[in-house]
Design an enzyme around this catalytic site. Structure first.
Site, mmCIF file in Angstrom:
data_model
loop_
_atom_site.group_PDB
_atom_site.id
_atom_site.type_symbol
_atom_site.label_atom_id
_atom_site.label_comp_id
_atom_site.label_asym_id
_atom_site.label_seq_id
_atom_site.Cartn_x
_atom_site.Cartn_y
_atom_site.Cartn_z
ATOM 1 N N LYS A 175 65.951 22.695 25.746
ATOM 2 C CA LYS A 175 67.014 21.765 26.130
ATOM 3 C C LYS A 175 68.375 22.397 25.911
ATOM 4 C CE LYS A 175 64.554 18.369 27.425
ATOM 5 N NZ LYS A 175 64.578 17.904 28.813
ATOM 6 N N ASP A 204 66.876 23.330 30.467
ATOM 7 C CA ASP A 204 66.953 21.996 31.065
ATOM 8 C C ASP A 204 68.146 21.246 30.490
ATOM 9 O OD1 ASP A 204 66.553 19.482 32.083
ATOM 10 O OD2 ASP A 204 64.555 19.190 31.213
ATOM 11 N N GLU A 230 67.228 23.652 35.009
ATOM 12 C CA GLU A 230 66.761 22.337 35.452
ATOM 13 C C GLU A 230 67.846 21.284 35.285
ATOM 14 O OE1 GLU A 230 62.776 21.564 34.168
ATOM 15 O OE2 GLU A 230 63.154 19.436 33.822
ATOM 16 N N GLU A 256 63.295 14.996 38.828
ATOM 17 C CA GLU A 256 62.487 14.048 38.055
ATOM 18 C C GLU A 256 63.046 12.639 38.131
ATOM 19 O OE1 GLU A 256 63.234 16.265 34.304
ATOM 20 O OE2 GLU A 256 63.547 14.299 33.425
ATOM 21 N N ASP A 279 57.826 13.265 39.684
ATOM 22 C CA ASP A 279 56.920 12.810 38.619
ATOM 23 C C ASP A 279 55.890 11.874 39.242
ATOM 24 O OD1 ASP A 279 55.754 11.217 36.520
ATOM 25 O OD2 ASP A 279 57.327 11.967 35.193
ATOM 26 N N HIS A 306 56.915 17.004 37.529
ATOM 27 C CA HIS A 306 57.358 16.644 36.181
ATOM 28 C C HIS A 306 56.241 15.845 35.523
ATOM 29 C CE1 HIS A 306 59.589 13.751 33.466
ATOM 30 N NE2 HIS A 306 60.166 14.882 33.101
ATOM 31 N N GLU A 343 53.585 21.147 33.352
ATOM 32 C CA GLU A 343 54.480 20.856 32.231
ATOM 33 C C GLU A 343 53.670 20.278 31.073
ATOM 34 O OE1 GLU A 343 57.882 18.358 33.047
ATOM 35 O OE2 GLU A 343 58.780 18.941 31.133
HETATM 36 CA CA CA Z 1 63.484 17.670 32.583
#
Ligand code: CA
Length: 395
Positions: A175, A204, A230, A256, A279, A306, A343
């Site tokens: 992240k 991300d 991302e 996502e 997703d 996702h 993922e």
């Molecule tokens: Ca993400």
């Protein structure tokens, strides 16, 4: 095989001191909205309706809006039900919790027809391109009592990143976006050092940046050989996506927060993405994800779904991933360059393993695609009951 009953289970698992943060929110608990559809044939199907927000509005749409359309109807036609559910809610739905509700129901219907035909969903969708799937570890969040404490974060990230390397993951995702870019880049540097050169590193931001900041961050990330960046900017800003993408050699991933083929095709037409991340539990279930993946391939965008939620969402992602063609075809398939990556949410979540009688767990960074009917899983209903905080039933 008529639909006789639709039940939802809202599961919650508080995390206590294991809570973590992205650039957008803290995660004090893990939660999942599971859907079970029963039929007069004695078969039941399970689904999960992804909720990025509160689950109650999603459950409400399942029971107050869609259950009256489905009860008493033939279960063996998820695409027909998808179209009716979407068309009859177009004026007020089309995105968000409405499509999350449709997604959970659609996944449960596909699980049901798989059980009816005694075939896995991948077989019903045309076959599996692969029976073993490589995963990437989604982790390396902001943790601890003060998630903005850079020094404490660096220590924790080094340990966590080294653990993923030891566990055999060939790719990990970190992240960024909660701290100022300079501090986040220090975090990325620490992670790269801990994992070494051979492991793919993904970043991300959860749409934390303006376009100009995202372009600067992308340029800095190139030094650390980031494979994809991302959600650099907010999902409404397709021009921003396009500008970030044009500014860097790093692949741009996102989607996502997008729903249905109608949403995704705008991104593809705007040349906003290298990698689309619909997703299955939020963008429309199997019926719609197959269409989104088809649209992505027509624009030469790679589709890497996702995956976030309980073991049911994970099983759905795995079934779908098996059916995604290599992009492009080569004689030597390799994730993620031509093969899709699954993922793997490596954060604490008892719902990921405990609701399945045989949990899906990566070994050396890989998982097997199950052979069993439907989603290929068996639900541990006692575990579901243990974590259920709210239950609704329509019949
Ligand atoms: Ca993400």
């Amino acid at each position: 095989m008529k639909i006789t009953r639709i039940e939802t289970f809202l599961l919650k698992a508080p995390l206590g001191e294991e809570r973590f943060w992205s650039s957008q929110a803290s995660f004090p608990e893990r939660k999942s909205l599971l859907v079970r559809i029963d039929t007069d044939a004695g078969l039941s199907g399970w689904g999960e309706a992804g909720q990025y927000g509160p689950a109650e509005p999603v459950a409400s749409q399942i029971h107050d809006v869609f259950a009256p359309m489905l009860l008493g109807e033939e279960a063996r036609q998820p695409a027909v039900h998808w179209d009716l559910m979407y068309s009859r809610t177009r004026d007020f739905g089309a995105k968000g919790s409405t499509i999350e509700a449709i997604s959970g129901l659609d996944i449960a219907l596909w699980d049901l027809i798989g059980r009816f035909h005694e075939a896995p969903i991948w077989e019903l969708l045309g076959g599996a391109f692969r029976r073993t799937v490589e995963t990437y570890a989604t982790g390396l969040y902001y943790r601890g009592p003060d998630p903005t404490d850079l020094a404490a974060g660096l220590t924790q990230l080094r340990e966590e990143a080294a653990r993923y390397r030891e566990e055999g993951f060939s790719a990990v995702k970190a992240k960024i976006g909660l701290l100022p870019p300079r501090d986040d880049l220090e975090r990325i540097a620490a992670i790269r050092e801990a994992i070494g050169d051979d492991i793919l590193l993904l970043a991300d931001a959860n749409h934390a940046y303006n376009t100009h900041v995202a372009c600067t961050v992308a340029r800095e990330l190139e030094r650390f050989r980031i494979y994809w960046f991302e959600e650099p900017v907010v999902p409404e800003d397709l021009e921003g996506y396009r500008r970030v993408r044009a500014s860097t050699t790093i692949a741009i991933a996102g989607g996502e927060c997008e729903h249905t083929r109608y949403g995704f095709v705008r991104w593809f037409a705007a040349h906003a993405l290298d990698i689309a991340q619909p997703d299955p539990t939020a963008a429309g279930g199997f019926t719609e994800l197959a269409r989104i993946c088809a649209a992505a391939s027509a624009f030469h965008v790679q589709c890497l779904p996702h995956v976030w939620g309980s073991g049911v969402a994970l099983a759905a992602g795995l079934q779908l991933l098996a059916t995604i063609p290599p992009a492009p075809y080569t004689a030597s398939p390799r994730a993620p360059y031509t093969e899709p990556l699954l993922e793997w949410d490596a954060n604490p979540n008892p719902l990921r393993t405990e609701v399945l009688e045989e949990p899906i767990v990566p070994r050396e960074g890989k998982v097997q695609v199950p052979d069993g009917p439907g989603l290929g899983i068996r639900i541990d209903e006692r575990a579901v009951a243990r974590y259920t905080v709210a239950q609704r039933c329509s019949e």
